[in-house]
Scaffold this motif. Structure first.
Motif, PDB file in Angstrom:
ATOM      1  N   UNK A  60       0.858  -1.179   0.000  1.00  0.00           N
ATOM      2  CA  UNK A  60       0.000   0.000   0.000  1.00  0.00           C
ATOM      3  C   UNK A  60       0.898   1.233   0.000  1.00  0.00           C
ATOM      4  N   UNK A  61       0.303   2.386  -0.204  1.00  0.00           N
ATOM      5  CA  UNK A  61       1.068   3.625  -0.315  1.00  0.00           C
ATOM      6  C   UNK A  61       1.932   3.881   0.923  1.00  0.00           C
ATOM      7  N   UNK A  62       1.432   3.561   2.090  1.00  0.00           N
ATOM      8  CA  UNK A  62       2.202   3.797   3.325  1.00  0.00           C
ATOM      9  C   UNK A  62       3.457   2.936   3.411  1.00  0.00           C
ATOM     10  N   UNK A  63       3.552   1.900   2.590  1.00  0.00           N
ATOM     11  CA  UNK A  63       4.770   1.088   2.565  1.00  0.00           C
ATOM     12  C   UNK A  63       5.931   1.823   1.899  1.00  0.00           C
ATOM     13  N   UNK A  64       5.666   2.950   1.280  1.00  0.00           N
ATOM     14  CA  UNK A  64       6.698   3.699   0.572  1.00  0.00           C
ATOM     15  C   UNK A  64       7.394   4.725   1.467  1.00  0.00           C
ATOM     16  N   UNK A  65       7.057   4.749   2.723  1.00  0.00           N
ATOM     17  CA  UNK A  65       7.703   5.721   3.620  1.00  0.00           C
ATOM     18  C   UNK A  65       8.236   5.018   4.862  1.00  0.00           C
ATOM     19  N   UNK A  72       5.835   2.019  14.754  1.00  0.00           N
ATOM     20  CA  UNK A  72       5.274   0.667  14.685  1.00  0.00           C
ATOM     21  C   UNK A  72       3.941   0.540  15.426  1.00  0.00           C
ATOM     22  N   UNK A  73       3.731   1.362  16.428  1.00  0.00           N
ATOM     23  CA  UNK A  73       2.458   1.327  17.157  1.00  0.00           C
ATOM     24  C   UNK A  73       1.315   1.756  16.248  1.00  0.00           C
ATOM     25  N   UNK A  74       1.591   2.627  15.285  1.00  0.00           N
ATOM     26  CA  UNK A  74       0.587   3.086  14.329  1.00  0.00           C
ATOM     27  C   UNK A  74       0.050   1.898  13.532  1.00  0.00           C
ATOM     28  N   UNK A  75       0.951   1.030  13.122  1.00  0.00           N
ATOM     29  CA  UNK A  75       0.564  -0.126  12.326  1.00  0.00           C
ATOM     30  C   UNK A  75      -0.321  -1.069  13.141  1.00  0.00           C
ATOM     31  N   UNK A  76       0.042  -1.276  14.396  1.00  0.00           N
ATOM     32  CA  UNK A  76      -0.734  -2.185  15.237  1.00  0.00           C
ATOM     33  C   UNK A  76      -2.073  -1.594  15.645  1.00  0.00           C
ATOM     34  N   UNK A  77      -2.110  -0.296  15.859  1.00  0.00           N
ATOM     35  CA  UNK A  77      -3.313   0.340  16.403  1.00  0.00           C
ATOM     36  C   UNK A  77      -4.366   0.611  15.330  1.00  0.00           C
ATOM     37  N   UNK A  78      -3.938   1.043  14.155  1.00  0.00           N
ATOM     38  CA  UNK A  78      -4.868   1.395  13.094  1.00  0.00           C
ATOM     39  C   UNK A  78      -4.855   0.316  12.021  1.00  0.00           C
ATOM     40  N   UNK A  79      -5.908   0.293  11.257  1.00  0.00           N
ATOM     41  CA  UNK A  79      -5.957  -0.695  10.174  1.00  0.00           C
ATOM     42  C   UNK A  79      -4.896  -0.355   9.140  1.00  0.00           C
ATOM     43  N   UNK A  80      -4.121  -1.312   8.826  1.00  0.00           N
ATOM     44  CA  UNK A  80      -3.002  -1.147   7.906  1.00  0.00           C
ATOM     45  C   UNK A  80      -3.075  -2.337   6.967  1.00  0.00           C
ATOM     46  N   UNK A  81      -3.801  -2.201   5.877  1.00  0.00           N
ATOM     47  CA  UNK A  81      -4.176  -3.324   5.024  1.00  0.00           C
ATOM     48  C   UNK A  81      -3.115  -3.675   3.989  1.00  0.00           C
ATOM     49  N   UNK A  82      -1.930  -3.936   4.437  1.00  0.00           N
ATOM     50  CA  UNK A  82      -0.853  -4.340   3.560  1.00  0.00           C
ATOM     51  C   UNK A  82      -0.739  -5.859   3.594  1.00  0.00           C
ATOM     52  N   UNK A  83      -0.799  -6.487   2.433  1.00  0.00           N
ATOM     53  CA  UNK A  83      -0.641  -7.937   2.368  1.00  0.00           C
ATOM     54  C   UNK A  83       0.804  -8.312   2.688  1.00  0.00           C
ATOM     55  N   UNK A  84       1.735  -7.551   2.121  1.00  0.00           N
ATOM     56  CA  UNK A  84       3.152  -7.776   2.381  1.00  0.00           C
ATOM     57  C   UNK A  84       3.498  -7.158   3.748  1.00  0.00           C
ATOM     58  N   UNK A  85       4.424  -7.769   4.446  1.00  0.00           N
ATOM     59  CA  UNK A  85       4.893  -7.192   5.707  1.00  0.00           C
ATOM     60  C   UNK A  85       5.440  -5.792   5.419  1.00  0.00           C
ATOM     61  N   UNK A  86       4.953  -4.758   6.121  1.00  0.00           N
ATOM     62  CA  UNK A  86       5.403  -3.387   5.847  1.00  0.00           C
ATOM     63  C   UNK A  86       6.917  -3.201   5.950  1.00  0.00           C
ATOM     64  N   UNK A  87       7.554  -3.893   6.882  1.00  0.00           N
ATOM     65  CA  UNK A  87       9.008  -3.767   7.012  1.00  0.00           C
ATOM     66  C   UNK A  87       9.720  -4.418   5.826  1.00  0.00           C
ATOM     67  N   UNK A  88       9.204  -5.531   5.334  1.00  0.00           N
ATOM     68  CA  UNK A  88       9.776  -6.165   4.150  1.00  0.00           C
ATOM     69  C   UNK A  88       9.575  -5.267   2.929  1.00  0.00           C
TER      70      UNK A  88
END
Length: 129
Positions: A60-65, A72-88
């Motif tokens: 998703x677009x947020x994976x580009x930043x 990391x708390x943002x990812x856990x707390x809010x919906x972050x619909x990335x199929x791929x692991x955001x760190x990967x």
């Protein structure tokens, strides 16, 4: 990364005049058909230099930043619909960018970056879908 091509919608000559290599790294869910059509013009008119389009599948677009690293708390707390692991996703994005820059700036390629992108090649789509 996730190029927004709307400002270049009427710049047909620009696609022919740029003589430097161009790399587009896209998130799978961010691009629109109109945006991809404009990218195709840049790739099709590559008379002078290589122009590449890569898409990180499942991203998703947020994976580009740097949000996955800094908040990391943002990812856990809010919906972050990335199929791929955001760190990967950001690792692959950085790897692709660094390999590209090294190649065109005349620096030796890093084996670590090559191995990472080869190991996770299933997440990288080359070309415009």
């Amino acid at each position: 990364m996730d190029a927004w091509m709307w400002p270049l919608k009427d710049e047909l000559e620009l696609t022919r005049n740029i003589q430097q290599p161009v790399l587009f790294i896209n998130s799978e869910t961010f691009q629109t058909a109109a945006n991809l059509e404009r990218m195709k013009r840049f790739v099709a008119n590559a008379d002078y230099a290589e122009r590449s389009v890569l898409t990180l599948k499942g991203s998703i677009h947020d994976n580009q930043n740097d949000v996955p690293y800094l908040l990391p708390w943002y990812i856990r707390r809010f919906t972050y619909h990335s199929v791929i692991n955001p760190l990967l996703a950001i690792q692959l994005n950085n790897c692709i960018s660094l390999r590209y820059l090294r190649r065109y700036l005349g620096h030796p390629l890093d084996d670590e970056h090559s191995k990472l992108s080869e190991h996770y090649a299933q997440w990288i789509y080359q070309g415009i879908p």
